[in-house]
Write a protein that holds these residues in place. Structure first.
Motif, short mmCIF file in Angstrom:
data_model
loop_
_atom_site.label_atom_id
_atom_site.label_comp_id
_atom_site.label_asym_id
_atom_site.label_seq_id
_atom_site.Cartn_x
_atom_site.Cartn_y
_atom_site.Cartn_z
N PHE A 124 0.65 -1.09 -0.14
CA PHE A 124 -0.21 0.07 -0.30
C PHE A 124 0.93 1.67 -0.36
O PHE A 124 2.42 1.21 0.34
CB PHE A 124 -0.57 -0.18 1.11
N HIS A 153 -9.95 6.81 2.71
CA HIS A 153 -9.31 5.33 3.09
C HIS A 153 -10.53 4.39 2.78
O HIS A 153 -11.96 4.22 2.50
CB HIS A 153 -9.53 5.32 4.52
N TRP A 154 -10.06 3.06 3.55
CA TRP A 154 -11.49 2.02 3.32
C TRP A 154 -11.84 2.29 4.81
O TRP A 154 -13.25 1.39 4.66
CB TRP A 154 -10.53 0.37 3.47
N LEU A 183 -13.48 1.80 -2.85
CA LEU A 183 -12.26 3.14 -2.52
C LEU A 183 -11.30 3.43 -4.36
O LEU A 183 -11.49 1.67 -4.53
CB LEU A 183 -11.63 3.08 -1.79
N ASN A 184 -11.20 4.56 -4.64
CA ASN A 184 -10.93 4.46 -6.52
C ASN A 184 -9.73 5.34 -6.47
O ASN A 184 -10.34 6.73 -5.66
CB ASN A 184 -11.80 4.47 -6.63
N PRO A 185 -9.04 5.80 -6.94
CA PRO A 185 -7.95 6.40 -7.53
C PRO A 185 -8.16 7.83 -7.58
O PRO A 185 -8.38 8.99 -7.44
CB PRO A 185 -6.98 6.10 -7.60
N ILE A 196 -4.58 9.61 -0.88
CA ILE A 196 -5.94 8.26 -0.73
C ILE A 196 -4.60 7.09 -0.14
O ILE A 196 -4.02 7.67 -0.08
CB ILE A 196 -6.32 8.61 -1.65
N THR A 197 -5.27 6.33 0.99
CA THR A 197 -4.50 5.18 0.63
C THR A 197 -4.93 4.03 0.10
O THR A 197 -6.16 3.52 0.19
CB THR A 197 -4.68 4.60 3.25
N TYR A 198 -4.30 3.30 -0.70
CA TYR A 198 -4.51 2.52 -1.29
C TYR A 198 -3.82 1.83 -2.03
O TYR A 198 -2.37 1.73 -1.49
CB TYR A 198 -4.99 3.21 -2.50
N SER A 199 -4.03 0.31 -2.77
CA SER A 199 -2.58 -0.50 -3.46
C SER A 199 -2.03 0.78 -4.32
O SER A 199 -2.82 0.73 -4.78
CB SER A 199 -3.90 -1.23 -3.51
N GLY A 202 -2.95 -0.50 -8.02
CA GLY A 202 -3.32 0.91 -8.62
C GLY A 202 -3.83 1.19 -8.46
O GLY A 202 -4.22 2.31 -9.48
N LEU A 203 -2.55 2.25 -8.46
CA LEU A 203 -2.20 3.94 -8.98
C LEU A 203 -1.46 3.48 -9.50
O LEU A 203 -1.01 4.55 -10.34
CB LEU A 203 -1.50 3.79 -6.91
#
Length: 315
Positions: A124, A153-154, A183-185, A196-199, A202-203
């Motif tokens: 992440f 965030h999730w 959640l989506n970029p 955003i906190t994200y995988s 996915g970014l």
């Protein structure tokens, strides 16, 4: 004397029945439960590659079933309530398995599961629009001193969210935060959120297109795909925990079945075609077996409970 003889006979019969059932296992399809929606979900992608390899080794169909909802709590709850017969296993992450349990937000506890082992970790990151007036955590903290910063965030109990909240606490500001089931970029790219906190996987497309940038890696080490991006700990804002994923069965599953399932799962992950999927998806394999996973989970339950108490989000 008759009672003792009867009890002994019953115990022998039960032992023979259990032994026979184990000898016949598996004799019907096995289900891998995934508590997240299917599209682009790393666990679903890897599990879909793993399933046919496990099927070949175990001799029965192995199916992947997605049961999303409630930040993965609904699917984890279904796994906890499943029959402990070795025909249902699930892939669950540290959030619904540890932090949500610590907050009392789940209808289950760790005692409702038996670990087959940890399987992989998701890399992440914390990211922002490419034109944001900050490019690292120090610059973001300086900006946040005089400006509102919206975090997508999730959920509060998710590990990446906790890392972000711990960072803000150390940096001396508060997020304007919103949890999203989907959640989506695009939330950042289109201006609905600032960070955003994200995988990281996915970014990647957004970063390569020049639409977004990484502020910090949320992993214990540097990201292989982005080695120039320091993690949270390197930037001086607290530890960067591993967002691990583990394989579990309901508590009460026969120990021999647990061992056979664990061995079949780890062997499948070594398959060359599965390894290609793991590399393409971007997850990092974990190797903690049943006992090591159980010990790590108990330790992290205490660690995250203390962290959430400090942040004032324990109820």
């Amino acid at each position: 004397m008759k009672l003792a003889t009867t009890l002994l006979g019953t115990a022998i019969a039960l032992t023979m029945t259990a032994g026979a059932a184990l000898a016949e296992w598996p004799e019907k399809p096995i289900q891998i439960l995934i508590p997240w929606p299917a599209p682009n979900d790393p666990s679903t992608l890897v599990a879909t590659a793993v399933a046919p390899v496990m099927s070949e080794s175990l001799g029965v169909p192995v199916k992947v079933v997605n049961k999303p909802g409630g930040g993965a709590v609904l699917g984890a709850a279904e796994l906890a309530q499943a029959r402990p017969d070795g025909y249902t296993l699930g892939l669950v992450s540290v959030g619904p398995m540890i932090t949500q349990v610590a907050r009392g937000k789940t209808p289950y506890t760790l005692d409702d599961f038996q670990a087959l082992g940890l399987v992989w970790a998701s890399p992440f990151s914390m990211a922002a629009r490419a034109d944001a007036p900050y490019s690292n955590l120090q610059e973001l903290a300086e900006y946040a001193a005089d400006n509102e910063v919206r975090l997508a965030h999730w959920g509060i109990g998710a590990v990446p969210t906790l890392i972000a909240m711990n960072y803000a606490d150390k940096a001396g500001f508060e997020w304007q935060e919103t949890a999203y089931d989907q959640l989506n970029p695009l939330l950042v790219d289109q201006g609905d959120a600032d960070v955003i906190t994200y995988s990281t996987t996915g970014l990647t497309d957004y970063i390569e297109a020049g639409q977004m940038k990484l502020l910090a890696a949320m992993v214990p080490d540097r990201l292989p795909a982005f080695p120039d991006v320091p993690n949270v700990a390197e930037q001086g804002y607290g530890p960067a925990f591993s967002v691990w994923f583990g394989a579990f069965v309901p508590d009460g599953t026969d120990p021999e079945i647990v061992t056979k399932l664990s061995e079949a799962l780890y062997a499948a992950m070594e398959d060359p075609e599965v390894q290609k999927v793991i590399e393409n998806v971007g997850v990092v394999p974990e190797t903690d077996g049943p006992e090591a996973a159980e010990a790590r989970m108990q330790e992290e339950l205490q660690t995250f409970s203390a962290l959430m108490t400090k942040l004032g989000i324990m109820e």
